[in-house]
Write an enzyme that holds these catalytic residues in place. Structure first.
Site, PDB file in Angstrom:
ATOM      1  N   CYS A  96      42.223   5.792   4.368  1.00  0.00           N
ATOM      2  CA  CYS A  96      40.952   6.532   4.439  1.00  0.00           C
ATOM      3  C   CYS A  96      40.734   7.203   5.799  1.00  0.00           C
ATOM      4  O   CYS A  96      39.886   8.086   5.919  1.00  0.00           O
ATOM      5  CB  CYS A  96      39.779   5.621   4.112  1.00  0.00           C
ATOM      6  N   HIS A 232      33.079   8.864   6.677  1.00  0.00           N
ATOM      7  CA  HIS A 232      33.906   8.551   5.513  1.00  0.00           C
ATOM      8  C   HIS A 232      32.993   8.051   4.396  1.00  0.00           C
ATOM      9  O   HIS A 232      32.077   7.263   4.638  1.00  0.00           O
ATOM     10  CB  HIS A 232      34.933   7.474   5.884  1.00  0.00           C
ATOM     11  N   ASN A 262      34.867   7.266  -3.378  1.00  0.00           N
ATOM     12  CA  ASN A 262      35.713   7.171  -2.186  1.00  0.00           C
ATOM     13  C   ASN A 262      37.023   7.920  -2.462  1.00  0.00           C
ATOM     14  O   ASN A 262      37.852   7.456  -3.241  1.00  0.00           O
ATOM     15  CB  ASN A 262      35.971   5.692  -1.872  1.00  0.00           C
TER      16      ASN A 262
HETATM   17  N1  COA Z   1      30.124  -4.131 -11.911  1.00  0.00           N
HETATM   18  C1  COA Z   1      29.393  -5.244 -12.012  1.00  0.00           C
HETATM   19  N2  COA Z   1      29.617  -6.346 -11.276  1.00  0.00           N
HETATM   20  C2  COA Z   1      30.624  -6.289 -10.387  1.00  0.00           C
HETATM   21  C3  COA Z   1      31.431  -5.141 -10.232  1.00  0.00           C
HETATM   22  C4  COA Z   1      31.152  -4.030 -11.033  1.00  0.00           C
HETATM   23  N3  COA Z   1      31.837  -2.887 -10.967  1.00  0.00           N
HETATM   24  N4  COA Z   1      32.340  -5.389  -9.274  1.00  0.00           N
HETATM   25  C5  COA Z   1      32.122  -6.635  -8.835  1.00  0.00           C
HETATM   26  N5  COA Z   1      31.088  -7.186  -9.525  1.00  0.00           N
HETATM   27  C6  COA Z   1      30.509  -8.526  -9.373  1.00  0.00           C
HETATM   28  C7  COA Z   1      31.452  -9.508  -8.750  1.00  0.00           C
HETATM   29  O1  COA Z   1      32.307 -10.064  -9.732  1.00  0.00           O
HETATM   30  C8  COA Z   1      30.489 -10.532  -8.172  1.00  0.00           C
HETATM   31  O2  COA Z   1      30.089 -11.390  -9.212  1.00  0.00           O
HETATM   32  P1  COA Z   1      29.849 -12.968  -8.948  1.00  0.00           P
HETATM   33  O3  COA Z   1      28.760 -13.014  -7.914  1.00  0.00           O
HETATM   34  O4  COA Z   1      29.471 -13.465 -10.277  1.00  0.00           O
HETATM   35  O5  COA Z   1      31.158 -13.467  -8.421  1.00  0.00           O
HETATM   36  C9  COA Z   1      29.283  -9.714  -7.764  1.00  0.00           C
HETATM   37  O6  COA Z   1      29.407  -8.459  -8.451  1.00  0.00           O
HETATM   38  C10 COA Z   1      29.181  -9.441  -6.281  1.00  0.00           C
HETATM   39  O7  COA Z   1      30.461  -9.031  -5.804  1.00  0.00           O
HETATM   40  P2  COA Z   1      30.684  -8.675  -4.313  1.00  0.00           P
HETATM   41  O8  COA Z   1      32.101  -8.257  -4.145  1.00  0.00           O
HETATM   42  O9  COA Z   1      30.178  -9.779  -3.433  1.00  0.00           O
HETATM   43  O10 COA Z   1      29.699  -7.419  -4.174  1.00  0.00           O
HETATM   44  P3  COA Z   1      29.348  -6.569  -2.906  1.00  0.00           P
HETATM   45  O11 COA Z   1      27.904  -6.506  -2.721  1.00  0.00           O
HETATM   46  O12 COA Z   1      30.196  -6.943  -1.714  1.00  0.00           O
HETATM   47  O13 COA Z   1      29.809  -5.111  -3.368  1.00  0.00           O
HETATM   48  C11 COA Z   1      31.658  -3.610  -2.984  1.00  0.00           C
HETATM   49  C12 COA Z   1      31.165  -4.872  -3.687  1.00  0.00           C
HETATM   50  C13 COA Z   1      33.119  -3.441  -3.293  1.00  0.00           C
HETATM   51  C14 COA Z   1      30.864  -2.441  -3.516  1.00  0.00           C
HETATM   52  C15 COA Z   1      31.416  -3.754  -1.472  1.00  0.00           C
HETATM   53  O14 COA Z   1      31.916  -4.993  -1.019  1.00  0.00           O
HETATM   54  C16 COA Z   1      32.075  -2.663  -0.687  1.00  0.00           C
HETATM   55  O15 COA Z   1      31.716  -1.516  -0.768  1.00  0.00           O
HETATM   56  N6  COA Z   1      33.045  -3.030   0.151  1.00  0.00           N
HETATM   57  C17 COA Z   1      33.728  -2.101   1.005  1.00  0.00           C
HETATM   58  C18 COA Z   1      34.680  -1.332   0.157  1.00  0.00           C
HETATM   59  C19 COA Z   1      35.272  -0.237   0.909  1.00  0.00           C
HETATM   60  O16 COA Z   1      34.585   0.489   1.585  1.00  0.00           O
HETATM   61  N7  COA Z   1      36.573  -0.094   0.777  1.00  0.00           N
HETATM   62  C20 COA Z   1      37.307   0.955   1.277  1.00  0.00           C
HETATM   63  C21 COA Z   1      37.305   0.969   2.739  1.00  0.00           C
HETATM   64  S1  COA Z   1      37.855   2.519   3.161  1.00  0.00           S
END
Ligand code: COA
Length: 305
Positions: A96, A232, A262
């Site tokens: 990224c 980003h 993204n």
């Molecule tokens: N729809 C519904 N539920 C979902 C889901 C989706 N698409 N994806 C994950 N979940 C669930 C998980 O299973 C978890 O359930 P549980 O609590 O029963 O285990 C719950 O949602 C919370 O998951 P979590 O990963 O803790 O959520 P979060 O608030 O951290 O959000 C992201 C997840 C991926 C959106 C967030 O962590 C994020 O944006 N991270 C950075 C990603 C990024 O920028 N990556 C690239 C870097 S360049």
């Protein structure tokens, strides 16, 4: 591809995706459409906007993690499509942060007099390395390309660039297969993005906060001196944390993640292009571009547009 379409593919909801990421829709390359095809469109539009002709281009750098083929590089494939011959052309793989890396390298070429007119692109087909049955990643990414022309001038346009990497974080975000490692997964098409989203989120917020501070301090600028933050586009929550650190209202932040998801290396140039074309970013504005991605890699560029 809208969130509603994803609701039909995996166990997710439009509400969850919007609340956790800010994404409403993303674009997916058509069957047979490649990273280079999108890079070509972005390149031609950038040349048109900059009023630069093909024969002026003397450097091509593409930030991409999803090249068309193992080799030639996507930049060489693009050179052929554009019918440009001889100038250096190469890809940069910094996930990224790929565009910020590419821009930084092009800037060095121009500063040293090795190039006068560089074509710098971020282009990705992330959809090809996504597991479309994994709801924790498939809702996040999209495809696209953005390009800029960087030209030698009397006044500095790029005021400073800052790029970093720390391979220690490999396990948090990767595609754990390729040419010389787990090649069977690469060959059978199951080499997908794997991510510990929560952990990536925390490191991204802290790291981006640090790099914007560093960029301002390096240029002896205050927070009020930045006209536009062009971040980003991974997640609106990460972007608003960085804006808060800069005391920047969200109406001074270019947000395209809602429409693009993204798009990895394409995200910063797509956001920049959007705000230049709709007239928000004007000549003379001070822009802070920043990115964070797999590696981990991260970087920032301060621009006098
Ligand atoms: N729809 C519904 N539920 C979902 C889901 C989706 N698409 N994806 C994950 N979940 C669930 C998980 O299973 C978890 O359930 P549980 O609590 O029963 O285990 C719950 O949602 C919370 O998951 P979590 O990963 O803790 O959520 P979060 O608030 O951290 O959000 C992201 C997840 C991926 C959106 C967030 O962590 C994020 O944006 N991270 C950075 C990603 C990024 O920028 N990556 C690239 C870097 S360049």
């Amino acid at each position: 591809m809208t969130n509603a379409e994803l609701e039909r593919m995996v166990d997710t909801t439009d509400e969850w995706i919007k609340a956790r990421t800010g994404i409403s829709e993303r674009h997916i390359a058509a069957e047979g459409e490649t990273t280079c095809d999108m890079a070509e469109q972005a390149a031609r539009r950038a040349m048109e906007a900059a009023n630069v002709s093909l024969d002026q281009i003397d450097l091509i750098i593409i930030g991409t993690t999803t090249p068309d083929v193992i080799f030639p590089s996507t930049a060489c494939l693009l050179q052929k499509k554009l019918d440009i011959h001889g100038c250096p052309a190469f890809d940069i793989q910094a996930v990224c942060t790929g565009f910020i890396y590419a821009l930084t390298i092009a800037e060095k070429f121009i500063q040293t007099g090795s190039a006068k007119t560089a074509l710098v692109i971020g282009a990705e087909t992330m959809s090809r390395i996504i597991d479309w049955t994994d709801r924790s990643t498939c809702v996040l990414f999209g495809d696209g390309a953005g390009a800029v022309i960087l030209q030698a001038g009397d006044e500095p346009g790029i005021l400073s660039s800052h790029i970093y990497a720390d391979g220690e974080y490999e396990d948090l975000l990767n595609v754990p297969a390729g040419i010389s490692h787990n090649s069977e997964r690469f060959k059978d098409g199951t080499a997908f993005v794997e991510m510990q989203g929560n952990e990536v989120f925390k490191v991204a917020v802290n790291t981006l906060g640090r790099i914007v501070d560093e960029t301002l301090a390096h240029n002896k600028l205050g927070k009020k001196d930045i006209d536009w933050l062009v971040p980003h586009q991974a997640n609106t929550r990460i972007i608003s944390a960085t804006a808060k650190k800069l005391d920047m209202p969200m109406n001074k932040v270019v947000l395209t993640v809602d429409k693009h998801g993204n798009t990895s290396a394409a995200s910063v140039p797509l956001a920049l292009d959007t705000a230049v074309r709709d007239g928000r970013i004007k000549r003379g504005d001070t822009l802070l571009l920043e990115a964070f991605g797999g590696g981990f890699t991260w970087g920032a560029t301060l621009i006098n547009y």
